[in-house]
Motif scaffolding. Structure first.
Motif, PDB file in Angstrom:
ATOM      1  N   LEU A  20      -0.511 -10.845   7.214  1.00  0.00           N
ATOM      2  CA  LEU A  20       0.350  -9.810   7.777  1.00  0.00           C
ATOM      3  C   LEU A  20       0.958  -8.952   6.667  1.00  0.00           C
ATOM      4  CD1 LEU A  20       1.718  -8.676  10.367  1.00  0.00           C
ATOM      5  CD2 LEU A  20       3.598 -10.226   9.873  1.00  0.00           C
ATOM      6  N   LEU A  21       1.474  -9.576   5.627  1.00  0.00           N
ATOM      7  CA  LEU A  21       2.066  -8.816   4.530  1.00  0.00           C
ATOM      8  C   LEU A  21       1.023  -8.000   3.774  1.00  0.00           C
ATOM      9  CD1 LEU A  21       4.626 -11.394   3.128  1.00  0.00           C
ATOM     10  CD2 LEU A  21       5.082  -9.363   4.489  1.00  0.00           C
ATOM     11  N   THR A  22      -0.154  -8.581   3.562  1.00  0.00           N
ATOM     12  CA  THR A  22      -1.214  -7.861   2.859  1.00  0.00           C
ATOM     13  C   THR A  22      -1.640  -6.629   3.643  1.00  0.00           C
ATOM     14  OG1 THR A  22      -1.995  -9.911   1.874  1.00  0.00           O
ATOM     15  CG2 THR A  22      -3.527  -8.059   1.889  1.00  0.00           C
ATOM     16  N   VAL A  23      -1.873  -6.800   4.926  1.00  0.00           N
ATOM     17  CA  VAL A  23      -2.299  -5.671   5.755  1.00  0.00           C
ATOM     18  C   VAL A  23      -1.178  -4.632   5.853  1.00  0.00           C
ATOM     19  CG1 VAL A  23      -2.973  -5.013   8.091  1.00  0.00           C
ATOM     20  CG2 VAL A  23      -4.010  -6.991   7.017  1.00  0.00           C
ATOM     21  N   ALA A  24       0.069  -5.090   5.918  1.00  0.00           N
ATOM     22  CA  ALA A  24       1.186  -4.140   5.975  1.00  0.00           C
ATOM     23  C   ALA A  24       1.260  -3.314   4.693  1.00  0.00           C
ATOM     24  CB  ALA A  24       2.495  -4.886   6.204  1.00  0.00           C
ATOM     25  N   LEU A  25       1.100  -3.951   3.536  1.00  0.00           N
ATOM     26  CA  LEU A  25       1.123  -3.215   2.273  1.00  0.00           C
ATOM     27  C   LEU A  25      -0.040  -2.236   2.166  1.00  0.00           C
ATOM     28  CD1 LEU A  25       2.234  -5.978  -0.236  1.00  0.00           C
ATOM     29  CD2 LEU A  25       3.553  -4.007   0.551  1.00  0.00           C
ATOM     30  N   VAL A  26      -1.212  -2.663   2.600  1.00  0.00           N
ATOM     31  CA  VAL A  26      -2.374  -1.768   2.588  1.00  0.00           C
ATOM     32  C   VAL A  26      -2.138  -0.593   3.537  1.00  0.00           C
ATOM     33  CG1 VAL A  26      -4.818  -1.589   3.209  1.00  0.00           C
ATOM     34  CG2 VAL A  26      -4.022  -3.504   1.838  1.00  0.00           C
ATOM     35  N   ALA A  27      -1.572  -0.867   4.710  1.00  0.00           N
ATOM     36  CA  ALA A  27      -1.302   0.209   5.672  1.00  0.00           C
ATOM     37  C   ALA A  27      -0.287   1.202   5.113  1.00  0.00           C
ATOM     38  CB  ALA A  27      -0.807  -0.381   6.993  1.00  0.00           C
ATOM     39  N   ILE A  28       0.743   0.699   4.429  1.00  0.00           N
ATOM     40  CA  ILE A  28       1.732   1.596   3.828  1.00  0.00           C
ATOM     41  C   ILE A  28       1.076   2.454   2.751  1.00  0.00           C
ATOM     42  CG2 ILE A  28       3.796   1.652   2.359  1.00  0.00           C
ATOM     43  CD1 ILE A  28       4.800  -0.757   4.010  1.00  0.00           C
ATOM     44  N   GLY A  51      -2.743  11.314  13.315  1.00  0.00           N
ATOM     45  CA  GLY A  51      -2.745  10.279  12.282  1.00  0.00           C
ATOM     46  C   GLY A  51      -1.601   9.301  12.464  1.00  0.00           C
ATOM     47  N   ALA A  52      -0.434   9.803  12.830  1.00  0.00           N
ATOM     48  CA  ALA A  52       0.716   8.925  13.055  1.00  0.00           C
ATOM     49  C   ALA A  52       0.464   7.980  14.219  1.00  0.00           C
ATOM     50  CB  ALA A  52       1.970   9.761  13.303  1.00  0.00           C
ATOM     51  N   VAL A  53      -0.120   8.487  15.288  1.00  0.00           N
ATOM     52  CA  VAL A  53      -0.447   7.633  16.440  1.00  0.00           C
ATOM     53  C   VAL A  53      -1.495   6.593  16.049  1.00  0.00           C
ATOM     54  CG1 VAL A  53      -1.502   7.632  18.734  1.00  0.00           C
ATOM     55  CG2 VAL A  53       0.221   9.343  18.157  1.00  0.00           C
ATOM     56  N   ALA A  54      -2.467   6.988  15.241  1.00  0.00           N
ATOM     57  CA  ALA A  54      -3.495   6.039  14.788  1.00  0.00           C
ATOM     58  C   ALA A  54      -2.858   4.920  13.966  1.00  0.00           C
ATOM     59  CB  ALA A  54      -4.562   6.765  13.976  1.00  0.00           C
ATOM     60  N   PHE A  55      -1.925   5.253  13.079  1.00  0.00           N
ATOM     61  CA  PHE A  55      -1.272   4.219  12.280  1.00  0.00           C
ATOM     62  C   PHE A  55      -0.358   3.345  13.136  1.00  0.00           C
ATOM     63  CE2 PHE A  55      -2.418   6.859   8.572  1.00  0.00           C
ATOM     64  CZ  PHE A  55      -3.094   5.860   7.870  1.00  0.00           C
ATOM     65  N   LEU A  56       0.231   3.895  14.182  1.00  0.00           N
ATOM     66  CA  LEU A  56       1.032   3.097  15.097  1.00  0.00           C
ATOM     67  C   LEU A  56       0.146   2.073  15.812  1.00  0.00           C
ATOM     68  CD1 LEU A  56       3.891   2.780  16.243  1.00  0.00           C
ATOM     69  CD2 LEU A  56       3.229   4.363  18.043  1.00  0.00           C
ATOM     70  N   CYS A  57      -1.019   2.509  16.252  1.00  0.00           N
ATOM     71  CA  CYS A  57      -1.973   1.588  16.887  1.00  0.00           C
ATOM     72  C   CYS A  57      -2.436   0.527  15.900  1.00  0.00           C
ATOM     73  CB  CYS A  57      -3.173   2.355  17.432  1.00  0.00           C
ATOM     74  SG  CYS A  57      -2.745   3.419  18.823  1.00  0.00           S
ATOM     75  N   GLY A  59      -0.654  -0.695  13.505  1.00  0.00           N
ATOM     76  CA  GLY A  59       0.463  -1.638  13.413  1.00  0.00           C
ATOM     77  C   GLY A  59       0.451  -2.653  14.538  1.00  0.00           C
ATOM     78  N   PHE A  60       0.212  -2.192  15.757  1.00  0.00           N
ATOM     79  CA  PHE A  60       0.138  -3.124  16.878  1.00  0.00           C
ATOM     80  C   PHE A  60      -1.044  -4.073  16.731  1.00  0.00           C
ATOM     81  CE2 PHE A  60       2.616   0.165  19.357  1.00  0.00           C
ATOM     82  CZ  PHE A  60       3.779  -0.590  19.360  1.00  0.00           C
ATOM     83  N   ALA A  61      -2.171  -3.563  16.232  1.00  0.00           N
ATOM     84  CA  ALA A  61      -3.345  -4.417  16.042  1.00  0.00           C
ATOM     85  C   ALA A  61      -3.101  -5.473  14.971  1.00  0.00           C
ATOM     86  CB  ALA A  61      -4.554  -3.559  15.668  1.00  0.00           C
ATOM     87  N   VAL A  62      -2.264  -5.163  13.986  1.00  0.00           N
ATOM     88  CA  VAL A  62      -1.957  -6.119  12.932  1.00  0.00           C
ATOM     89  C   VAL A  62      -1.026  -7.215  13.446  1.00  0.00           C
ATOM     90  CG1 VAL A  62      -0.699  -6.334  10.753  1.00  0.00           C
ATOM     91  CG2 VAL A  62      -2.358  -4.516  11.047  1.00  0.00           C
ATOM     92  N   ILE A  63      -0.076  -6.846  14.278  1.00  0.00           N
ATOM     93  CA  ILE A  63       0.920  -7.803  14.745  1.00  0.00           C
ATOM     94  C   ILE A  63       0.374  -8.719  15.837  1.00  0.00           C
ATOM     95  CG2 ILE A  63       3.141  -7.961  15.948  1.00  0.00           C
ATOM     96  CD1 ILE A  63       4.013  -5.518  14.391  1.00  0.00           C
TER      97      ILE A  63
END
Length: 184
Positions: A20-28, A51-57, A59-63
């Motif tokens: 979760l932390l790795t994917v969050a850092l990569v996403a940021i 792009g913002a909506v894509a990154f929001l999606c 985030g949900f896929a990561v969680i």
């Protein structure tokens, strides 16, 4: 009260937290890079909103996998945080001998010093580039200088250099204290 988990389940929880932390850092990092590219390419608002909506999606896929694991283990987020905190303390080596703690703090000090010096040098380079090119006239309709935009973002991140340099001093002082404790 925190629930008890088997070592295998606790390991699954720790690995899930790491992922979760790795994917969050990569996403940021991707968001920052996409923002820099959008500024550089002069992207208009609707494309940025997509792009913002894509990154929001994203985030949900990561969680979602983490929430599924918490459901399988039958624990809440707060209980998982407490279990992870206790496991981090256990793995951190609080019970290590003073000599090993001093060595660990010395390594942290060296890493912080290296990162701080690299950031300080990059700040100087970026500041020089920004101040030498910022006053030049920019013809209307031409794209921005990509190196100017890049220097701005890198220079902004480089402002964290003092944090790392002060952290290096703090870790060096802690290593010295642990060496003294080892001698005593």
């Amino acid at each position: 009260m925190t629930p008890f988990l088997s070592p295998e389940d606790l390991d699954r929880l720790v690995r899930s937290q790491r992922r979760l932390l790795t994917v969050a850092l990569v996403a940021i990092a991707l968001v920052v890079a996409a923002g820099a590219v959008a500024v550089w390419a002069d992207v208009r608002f609707p494309a940025a909103a997509v792009g913002a909506v894509a990154f929001l999606c994203l985030g949900f896929a990561v969680i979602a996998p983490r929430q599924r694991l918490l459901g399988e283990l039958g624990i809440t987020r707060e209980e998982a945080a407490a279990l992870l905190r206790a496991e981090r303390e256990r793995r951190s080596g609080v019970a290590l001998p003073a000599r090993d703690r001093a060595r660990r703090e010395s390594v942290k000090a060296a890493l912080c010093l290296a990162v701080g010096l690299v950031l300080a040098v990059s700040f100087v380079a970026c500041a020089y580039y920004i101040f030498t090119t910022a006053g030049q006239v920019h013809p209307e309709g031409e794209p921005l200088d990509p190196w100017l935009v890049t220097s701005f973002f890198v220079g902004f991140v480089s402002l964290f250099a003092p944090v790392f340099l002060l952290g290096a001093k703090r870790y060096r002082d802690e290593a010295r204290d642990w060496r003294r404790a080892d001698r005593d």
